[in-house]
Design a protein around this motif. Structure first.
Motif, PDB file in Angstrom:
ATOM      1  N   CYS A  61       3.826  -0.913  -9.131  1.00 30.02           N
ATOM      2  CA  CYS A  61       3.826   0.235 -10.046  1.00 30.02           C
ATOM      3  C   CYS A  61       5.116   0.212 -10.882  1.00 30.02           C
ATOM      4  CB  CYS A  61       3.805   1.550  -9.268  1.00 30.02           C
ATOM      5  SG  CYS A  61       2.360   1.820  -8.255  1.00 30.02           S
ATOM      6  N   CYS A  78       3.916   4.867  -3.115  1.00 30.59           N
ATOM      7  CA  CYS A  78       2.540   5.374  -3.085  1.00 30.59           C
ATOM      8  C   CYS A  78       1.632   4.486  -2.233  1.00 30.59           C
ATOM      9  CB  CYS A  78       1.981   5.486  -4.495  1.00 30.59           C
ATOM     10  SG  CYS A  78       1.602   3.898  -5.261  1.00 30.59           S
ATOM     11  N   CYS A 132       5.422   0.001  -3.629  1.00 27.19           N
ATOM     12  CA  CYS A 132       5.756   1.320  -4.189  1.00 27.19           C
ATOM     13  C   CYS A 132       5.589   2.366  -3.088  1.00 27.19           C
ATOM     14  CB  CYS A 132       4.828   1.615  -5.361  1.00 27.19           C
ATOM     15  SG  CYS A 132       5.145   3.211  -6.151  1.00 27.19           S
ATOM     16  N   GLY A 140       4.482   6.556 -13.701  1.00 29.21           N
ATOM     17  CA  GLY A 140       5.214   5.812 -12.669  1.00 29.21           C
ATOM     18  C   GLY A 140       4.299   5.007 -11.764  1.00 29.21           C
ATOM     19  N   HIS A 141       3.043   5.411 -11.666  1.00 29.97           N
ATOM     20  CA  HIS A 141       2.135   4.685 -10.779  1.00 29.97           C
ATOM     21  C   HIS A 141       1.093   3.882 -11.538  1.00 29.97           C
ATOM     22  CE1 HIS A 141       4.183   6.221  -7.363  1.00 29.97           C
ATOM     23  NE2 HIS A 141       4.188   7.407  -7.951  1.00 29.97           N
TER      24      HIS A 141
HETATM   25 ZN   LIG Z   1       3.018   3.690  -7.028  1.00 30.09          ZN
END
Ligand SMILES: [Zn+2]
Length: 404
Positions: free
Chosen positions: A269, A264, A262, A251-252
């Motif tokens: 991502c 994160c 994202c 996912g990243h």
């Molecule tokens: Zn991410």
């Protein structure tokens, strides 16, 4: 057999018996109904050992005799099947807008699936722990009320899970350094069973491997849906964990350096394109008008209805998301060569409109084009919790007897 942790190597006679018990249980699980003689013939264990193990496993209600006999020359044989009815594993899952608990017995029967609306990203981790414990307590009460004993509980979370069952980082939930297993044990007042934590994707692929449409596939990936898509990877029959337990964070992986933000903190991502929040934002521009979306099911229903009625903008939006999905899956296909990638959660719910574009992109970006199948999960949105229940029963499947 899929082991979620490294199995113990036999070092003394007790360990050998444990390993042999696991061999017998596995044979019966895969080949039931079968006789003692079948087990001996196919496992290489001698008949006396099989007979002694089977007696013990029947005593402990892990196996039972069905009374059926094989119709063949010679003395009719008593057939065996898995019992395991008295023993329950619990699986819990933390989603974007709900908590789920599943209870399953050793025979693989799902005894209950309960959901509770809950917005974990909007509250402190401790509040989520309390809600998980309350849900678990209700399931424990139900199981013990039926005369069953709970052997273990495993929680699936959308984030990183270390080998110590802590959650160092779950950006989609806003969690950092949450000692989830320890806090949950405390909230449950130190229950007499194991409490484990794993990623939602790892538990979902365990459920796929045991109960899904591609059960038994040795190289299998479950790409979870929800707010933090990740990959649970079974490679060569074993769950791929990596050096710290952090493998599978597809996912990243960045797809576009100038893509959307994202959770994160980076941009572009895969999760920022195919996560359930990203999908709702992209396909239903009006969805956030009355404040942030906290309940995704009605929005997914709307998307399905609009796509089903041929709404051009929605179909175009879903095809674009499908291409991003296919791009992400092509990275998995090139890197680890799975036989099948199964998508779950909202990705499965929207599969009729996502997968055609995703498959095209996958074929275009994969060196060994056409070798990796891309399919929708048939396990529904509780796959992680079902996998958690399966994982919680792993110690018995590994041949350790439940406490008497
Ligand atoms: Zn991410």
């Amino acid at each position: 057999m899929i082991s979620i942790h490294t199995p113990p190597q036999p070092t003394d006679l007790g360990d050998v018996r444990t390993a042999n018990r696991a061999v017998v249980l596995r044979h019966v699980r895969l080949h039931a109904p079968c006789s003692r003689a079948d087990i001996a013939a196919h496992t290489g264990l001698n008949k006396a050992t099989v007979s002694s193990l089977v007696t013990e496993l029947i005593d402990r209600r892990l196996l039972r005799e069905t009374g059926l006999t094989e119709n063949r020359i010679g003395r009719p044989a008593t057939m065996l099947v898995l019992d395991g009815e008295p023993y329950v594993g619990l699986g819990l899952q933390v989603g974007a807008d709900e908590l789920v608990v599943v209870a399953a017995d050793l025979g693989g029967n799902r005894l209950l699936t309960w959901r509770r609306a809950f917005t974990a990203p909007a509250v402190a981790p401790q509040e989520t722990v309390r809600a998980l414990a309350a849900l678990a307590r209700r399931a424990i009460t139900r199981a013990t009320g039926q005369g069953r004993s709970v052997l273990g509980l495993t929680v699936g979370v959308p984030g990183l899970v270390g080998t110590d069952d802590e959650v160092p980082l779950a950006p989609a939930l806003g969690w950092r350094d949450v000692p989830l297993a320890a806090e949950l044990r405390r909230a449950l007042r130190e229950p007499g069973f194991t409490v484990g934590v794993d990623t939602d994707a790892n538990l979902a692929v365990l459920a796929e491997q045991r109960h899904g449409a591609y059960a038994g596939t040795a190289d299998l990936v479950h790409l979870s849906g929800g707010i933090a898509p990740g990959a649970g990877v079974i490679s060569g029959g074993r769950l791929l964990r990596g050096g710290h337990g952090f493998a599978g964070e597809i996912g990243h992986v960045p797809l576009d350096p100038v893509g959307p933000a994202c959770a994160c903190g980076r941009r572009g991502c895969l999760a920022a394109f195919i996560g359930v929040d990203a999908v709702v934002r992209a396909v239903l521009p009006d969805a956030g008008q009355d404040g942030p979306v906290v309940d995704y099911l009605p929005e997914l229903d709307r998307i399905q209805a609009l796509a089903g009625s041929g709404d051009d903008a929605v179909l175009t939006g879903l095809a674009e998301i499908g291409r991003r999905l296919g791009h992400g899956v092509s990275i998995l296909a090139n890197l680890i060569d799975p036989q099948v990638v199964v998508v779950g959660g909202h990705l499965a719910a929207l599969a009729p409109w996502l997968l055609p574009a995703a498959r095209g992109e996958l074929a275009a970006r994969t060196l060994a084009a056409g070798e990796c199948r891309l399919e929708a999960s048939t396990l529904g949105t509780a796959a992680t919790a079902l996998g958690g229940a399966t994982a919680a029963l792993a110690t018995v499947e590994a041949g350790r007897l439940p406490a008497a």
